[in-house]
Each structure stands twice: as C-alpha cells, then as structure tokens.
Enzyme design. Structure first.
Site, mmCIF file in Angstrom:
data_model
loop_
_atom_site.group_PDB
_atom_site.id
_atom_site.type_symbol
_atom_site.label_atom_id
_atom_site.label_comp_id
_atom_site.label_asym_id
_atom_site.label_seq_id
_atom_site.Cartn_x
_atom_site.Cartn_y
_atom_site.Cartn_z
ATOM 1 N N GLY A 16 -16.517 2.910 -4.376
ATOM 2 C CA GLY A 16 -17.280 4.146 -4.513
ATOM 3 C C GLY A 16 -18.514 4.037 -5.371
ATOM 4 O O GLY A 16 -19.377 4.922 -5.341
ATOM 5 N N THR A 25 -21.801 4.247 -3.458
ATOM 6 C CA THR A 25 -22.155 5.488 -2.755
ATOM 7 C C THR A 25 -23.165 6.294 -3.561
ATOM 8 O O THR A 25 -23.769 7.232 -3.043
ATOM 9 C CB THR A 25 -20.928 6.377 -2.520
ATOM 10 N N GLY A 26 -23.299 5.964 -4.840
ATOM 11 C CA GLY A 26 -24.200 6.695 -5.719
ATOM 12 C C GLY A 26 -23.580 7.900 -6.387
ATOM 13 O O GLY A 26 -24.208 8.541 -7.244
ATOM 14 N N LYS A 27 -22.322 8.206 -6.081
ATOM 15 C CA LYS A 27 -21.753 9.453 -6.599
ATOM 16 C C LYS A 27 -21.460 9.409 -8.093
ATOM 17 O O LYS A 27 -21.351 10.456 -8.732
ATOM 18 C CB LYS A 27 -20.490 9.828 -5.820
ATOM 19 N N TYR A 40 0.823 -1.213 0.000
ATOM 20 C CA TYR A 40 0.000 0.000 0.000
ATOM 21 C C TYR A 40 0.855 1.261 0.000
ATOM 22 O O TYR A 40 1.960 1.240 0.516
ATOM 23 C CB TYR A 40 -0.903 0.021 1.236
ATOM 24 N N SER A 44 -13.850 -3.630 0.340
ATOM 25 C CA SER A 44 -14.586 -2.890 -0.692
ATOM 26 C C SER A 44 -16.105 -2.998 -0.517
ATOM 27 O O SER A 44 -16.823 -3.289 -1.474
ATOM 28 C CB SER A 44 -14.182 -3.349 -2.102
#
Length: 352
Positions: free
Chosen positions: A239, A242-244, A53, A234
C-alpha cells in the site's frame, strides 16, 4: 491480456494474478467470492493462495483463505477447469507452531500440507504448488545478509524436490515453484531436477516493486537463463506505493485504513521502515509529476517488465480490483523509467 507459459511448464496464465492473502482477515467470504468472480469476468485466470493465509497469520485463521476459495469453487460447477490455481506449503516454523513445529521441511510435511490444501480447496489437483520460503537460512523478509552461523537446515533440497516429484507423479500437483528464494536456491532446484529426472521448478514468487528490487541483483539473470518465471508479489509495496500514506505516514491516527495502519506486526517489518515510506513518497511524487497515479506507475513498472511473468495483485475492495486491472493499459515512458532508476540508485531497496 494474452496468456503466457509459466517457465517450461504447460500452465498458461494471465500476466495478472489475483492474490488472496487478505481473504479471511480483511475480506469476508461473500466479498472474496465477489472479487474472484469479477476478476474472472475481467479476464484473469490465475489465483494464488497458501496454506498459512490469511496474513497476518494466526492460529484461528490458519487455512481460512483456502477454505473460502474451496467454497467458491464448489458453488460454481465447471469453474475449476477454467482457472490456474496456485498454493504454497509453508517452510519451517517462523513463530507459527500451528502451521509447522520445529526445523526442516520433510517429505512428510510437504505431503501432509498438500493433502490438507487439496481438501480445503475442494479440488483434486493444485496447478502450481510452491515452497513458501526456503528450508535453509536465507536473507529474506527484510534480512539483507546471508549468515552461515544461523544455518539450521535439516532437510536437503533433494529430499524436498523428491517429495514434490511424488505429488506431481500422483497427479495431485501439475507444476512446482519456489518463493522468497535466492539465485543459489533456484539453481540448485533446477540442477537436481535435471540430474535426477525430477520436476523442474516453473516459477519463483518473490517481492518485486519499486521499493524492493533485490530480484534485479542477479536473480533476474538466473531466472532468465534457466527459464523460471517470476511471480511478482507486493507490487504496491503493501500500500505504500498507492500514495495513501504519503501525508499521514502509517503511525498516525489519521492514517487511512490499510494493512500498514491496521496491523502492528506489519509496522515492525520491512514495509514499515521509515526508509521504505521515504522512498515510496519519492516514487509517488514522480508518478504525479508525469500525470499518473502512484498505483498506475507502480503496477505498470511490474506489468511491462520483461522480468515478470505474472504480477500478483492483492485487493480488499472491488474498487481496488478495478483500479489495478485498469492499470494494465498504462505505459511508462523512457523518461519515467530513467527517473525510477535514478531514485533507486540513490535510495536502493529499503523494503527488500
């Protein structure tokens, strides 16, 4: 949140784990320290990281996340004893020669990686040390099918387990786990451990979310019967859940800032498939139809599942951390759960 045991180990963790793979790429060191501080204030005692990472991985950033965590611990004397710290040894090179060259995951590889992680983390022991991905060829990271013609394994599971056992015996590791594993892999690690008196894997860290539920196709039974806890990674589908991205997609110049819009490498992988976004949009609308935010529904699906020991949340801002932790109180009705399964029956697991 009450703590739970990981598998048969003596590690007791909160059912929410703070993932750190954004630290050192999207999140600077000061912000990462603040996020970890706030997570602990909110009751989270479990942190997960890895030698490779942050993600997306690169040679210049290799090990940076562990370094951030080590500096955080050093600046807070006495804190190390209050948290459960997990890290991972990378499997055979996946186009990352700076992590490991060539095939195999030898005992020497595992030992060297563990010692390097301990140094970066500035600690004497890693509570949960996991193999990040299998040494052998497996259907993972978007590959749906096992292909024996691609097998290039050179290090046996037994050799890997013996190396992990030496780390446990020496006190450098408290418990061991797997990641991105299959039912066969979990069974074989447990079988060999019981046969040879070696450490038993406590956990498997695999993707688990509304658009990636391959775990439910057999690995759930394996882990339940063998008492191996799932660390679900995940849960928000990078993401998508999240709907973004619902309105813009991930390729538009108007797409919100996030992993899927920032990194071309992510767009070409399983989370970037058109089918993944299509399925995510269906789930996100289901959440809205029932008075929930997409994030609330997606996280509650993991938080309240009997299959999940601890859900790994990854954030880049304090606001995201608060939103994810606040979702702990969300309960999904039988109607919503049935509707979720109906969508899965139609669209399956596009991001598996």
């Amino acid at each position: 949140m009450q703590t739970i045991n990981l598998g048969r180990s003596d590690l007791r963790v909160t059912p929410i784990c703070l993932g750190t793979m954004t630290f050192g790429q999207q999140v600077d060191e000061a912000t990462s320290h603040a996020i970890m501080d706030r997570a602990l204030e909110r009751g989270v005692n479990f942190l997960d990281t890895a030698e490779m990472y942050p993600v997306p991985p690169s040679e210049p950033t290799y090990g940076r996340t562990e370094t951030f965590i080590g500096n955080w611990l050093k600046a807070r004397p006495g804190l190390r004893e209050k948290i459960v710290l997990a890290s991972k040894v990378a499997g055979p090179s996946r186009g990352m020669p700076w992590v490991r060259e060539g095939q195999g995951l030898t005992a020497a590889d595992i030992e060297a990686s563990c010692h390097a992680s301990l140094k970066r983390l500035q600690t004497d022991v890693i509570d949960l040390y996991q193999i990040h991905w299998p040494e052998r060829q497996v259907p993972a990271f978007g590959n749906l099918y096992y292909d024996p013609s691609r097998e290039r394994s050179v290090t046996s599971i037994g050799e890997q387990l013996e190396a992990l056992g030496k780390l446990v015996k020496s006190g450098k590791v408290r418990a061991i786990g797997l990641s991105n594993e299959t039912p066969y892999g979990v069974h074989e690690f447990v079988r060999l451990a019981e046969q040879h008196g070696l450490p038993r894997v406590a956990t498997v860290q695999n993707p688990y979310c509304l658009i990636a539920r391959g775990y439910d196709n057999g690995l759930d039974e394996t882990c339940h019967r063998l008492e191996v806890g799932l660390l679900a990674y995940s849960p928000l589908g990078f993401g998508l859940l999240t709907g973004k991205y619902d309105a813009t997609g991930i390729h538009s110049a108007d797409a919100p800032v996030g992993r899927m819009s920032l990194f071309e490498r992510m767009k070409s992988q399983r989370w970037g498939l058109p089918a993944s976004l299509e399925a995510a949009r269906r789930y996100n609308q289901l959440a809205r139809d029932h008075g929930l935010t997409p994030s609330q529904m997606a996280l509650a699906f993991c938080y309240r599942s009997w299959r999940v020991a601890s859900t790994i949340i990854g954030v880049t801002t304090m606001a995201q951390l608060e939103e994810d932790l606040n979702a702990w109180d969300t309960q999904l009705s039988p109607e919503v759960l049935a509707a979720i399964d109906a969508i899965r029956l139609e669209m399956r697991d596009p991001a598996q």
